[in-house]
Design an enzyme around this catalytic site. Sequence first.
Site, PDB file in Angstrom:
ATOM      1  N   LYS A 191       0.859  -1.182   0.000  1.00 55.31           N
ATOM      2  CA  LYS A 191       0.000   0.000   0.000  1.00 55.31           C
ATOM      3  C   LYS A 191       0.901   1.240   0.000  1.00 55.31           C
ATOM      4  CE  LYS A 191      -1.644   2.991   3.055  1.00 55.31           C
ATOM      5  NZ  LYS A 191      -1.779   4.183   2.220  1.00 55.31           N
ATOM      6  N   GLU A 217      10.399   1.797  10.416  1.00 55.36           N
ATOM      7  CA  GLU A 217      11.408   2.806  10.106  1.00 55.36           C
ATOM      8  C   GLU A 217      10.709   4.162  10.218  1.00 55.36           C
ATOM      9  OE1 GLU A 217      14.526   4.408   9.767  1.00 55.36           O
ATOM     10  OE2 GLU A 217      14.625   2.238   9.539  1.00 55.36           O
ATOM     11  N   CYS A 242      13.889  11.132   6.017  1.00 55.82           N
ATOM     12  CA  CYS A 242      14.069  10.665   7.397  1.00 55.82           C
ATOM     13  C   CYS A 242      15.474  11.025   7.851  1.00 55.82           C
ATOM     14  CB  CYS A 242      13.922   9.160   7.504  1.00 55.82           C
ATOM     15  SG  CYS A 242      12.550   8.515   6.611  1.00 55.82           S
ATOM     16  N   GLU A 247      10.632  16.187  15.090  1.00 60.41           N
ATOM     17  CA  GLU A 247      10.863  16.086  13.644  1.00 60.41           C
ATOM     18  C   GLU A 247       9.916  17.039  12.914  1.00 60.41           C
ATOM     19  OE1 GLU A 247       9.821  12.408  11.515  1.00 60.41           O
ATOM     20  OE2 GLU A 247      11.807  12.532  10.578  1.00 60.41           O
TER      21      GLU A 247
HETATM   22  C1  UN1 Z   1      14.871   8.517   3.796  1.00 58.08           C
HETATM   23  O1  UN1 Z   1      15.461   9.443   4.334  1.00 58.08           O
HETATM   24  O2  UN1 Z   1      13.666   8.351   4.002  1.00 58.08           O
HETATM   25  O3  UN1 Z   1      20.566   8.293   2.504  1.00 58.08           O
HETATM   26  C2  UN1 Z   1      15.579   7.586   2.885  1.00 58.08           C
HETATM   27  C3  UN1 Z   1      19.590   8.815   1.996  1.00 58.08           C
HETATM   28  C4  UN1 Z   1      18.809   8.074   0.919  1.00 58.08           C
HETATM   29  C5  UN1 Z   1      17.652   7.336   1.516  1.00 58.08           C
HETATM   30  C6  UN1 Z   1      16.870   8.175   2.452  1.00 58.08           C
HETATM   31  N1  UN1 Z   1      19.676   7.196   0.206  1.00 58.08           N
HETATM   32  O4  UN1 Z   1      19.207   9.922   2.347  1.00 58.08           O
END
Ligand code: UN1
Length: 496
Positions: A177, A252, A286, A387
């Site tokens: 999804k 995550e 993230c 965040e």
């Molecule tokens: C994310 O931040 O959700 O190292 C993934 C990085 C990318 C992946 C990020 N290769 O920022």
Amino acid sequence: MPEPRIYKNYINGEWVESVSKRSFENRNPADSREVLGIFQKSNQQDTEMAIGAAREAFNKWRLVPAPKRGEILFKIAEILIKRKEDYARQMTQEMGKVLKETRGDVQEAIDMSYYMAGEGRRQFGFTTPSELPNKFQMSVRMPLGVCAMITPWNFPMAIPSWKIMPALVCGNTVVIKPATDTPLSAYNLVKVCEEAGVPKGVINLVTGSGSEVGLPLMSSKNVKVVSFTGSTEVGRKVSEACAPDFRHVHLEMGGKNAIMVMDDARIDLAVEGALWGGFGTTGQRCTATSRVIVHKKVMKEFTDKFVAAAKSLKIGNGLDPMVEMGPSINESQLKTVIEYVSIGKEEGAKLLCGGNRLTSGNYQYGFFHEPTIFGEVDPQMRIAKEEIFGPVVSIIPCDSLEQAIEINNGTIYGLSSSVYTQDVNRAFVTMRDAYTGIFYVNSSTIGAEVHLPFGGTNQTGNGHREAGIAGIDVFSEWKSIYVDFSGKLQKAQIDA
Ligand code: UN1
């Protein structure tokens, strides 16, 4: 304008409409007048059909030799290479990040497909000697069954690939999804899986909301693993939904990543890293750099250069090759950014640049916000702890490396961090003491590659990692096998 195209769900090898007969629009966040497609607003019944198809398909797929499964993944990578530019452009239109970054996103899916294709011929277990004579032992990996994937909008092809590819190569089947803001990139990836020869029912795509698709997916007893990337709030719901019957969960979630700039750092390099980490993907990674912890001795030089660089960033539609930063994903994310800017001001942080929504000219049709930097931020302020997921960076002063590390580690998260220093001893101390799942020396907080574990400590996750061999661990289960060829009953721990 031509009528927007209608995209369907993919269930049991067929492209089908939702039984709900409802749909939703996928709009461009840089220009919300533009509709990129109409997607199925699916419900519980669609979700259950997809889970049923995946269950059915599992019995055959698990018996396909892993190297053969790997070959299909190899084909996925080859097709993605041919479509890279098209898919990157569509991704920029659906989620706003600039073209060079969406090319990177598709590339990450290519990398992951190749990597996991190779796992078809590895998936190593181990053999080890027995304590008894004439007894052989080994450990092998086995698939689990149906894996559910709930994926975010910020890496709309890369993150689905991080989950789909290891799941498939291990012999599992999939229901995915994607985020409602970015169904097209997931659709494109699933289409490629179909073309590459993934058999019917092995991968299923169901688009729609968290409540109508996500919830039944995570709650189904027939789903063995839920792999989720997104907010801490939803991650907790996934955890709770799976807890009663101990179904596996891989989470995550958030980050409050920091760059530590020491007094011996190459300042220009650190400025570049902070700019890329803070404002790349409009701060919506993230792994984004939302804090820069700067030694007081170099504070003025770093701040002056960082602010000047942020002010000169070109903001706009990511399809324009001159543009360096795109919009926020949607109105509500933009509101969050605006709210945090006012929180920062109220808390007494010093607004050094930005701080406003952009509304003039074509900006009025999108969700644009200026790159924003706060100075003199206290680590206890909300803007330094929570965040934001937008183009807002806090500069926090420090007096020493030890203090920088303490500030770095002092959040509820623990995804990524970095140090800028020329001193090898300081670099190693920070490598050892930074409590984050990813760490960089003299580079930004972003830049993870697919063959190393990706994930974080504390409330960033639940102890699992994806990508690399760690991804194989999420989507396989160990079986330890003992073969006694002595012809008699031998008792472990008892017979000498
Ligand atoms: C994310 O931040 O959700 O190292 C993934 C990085 C990318 C992946 C990020 N290769 O920022």
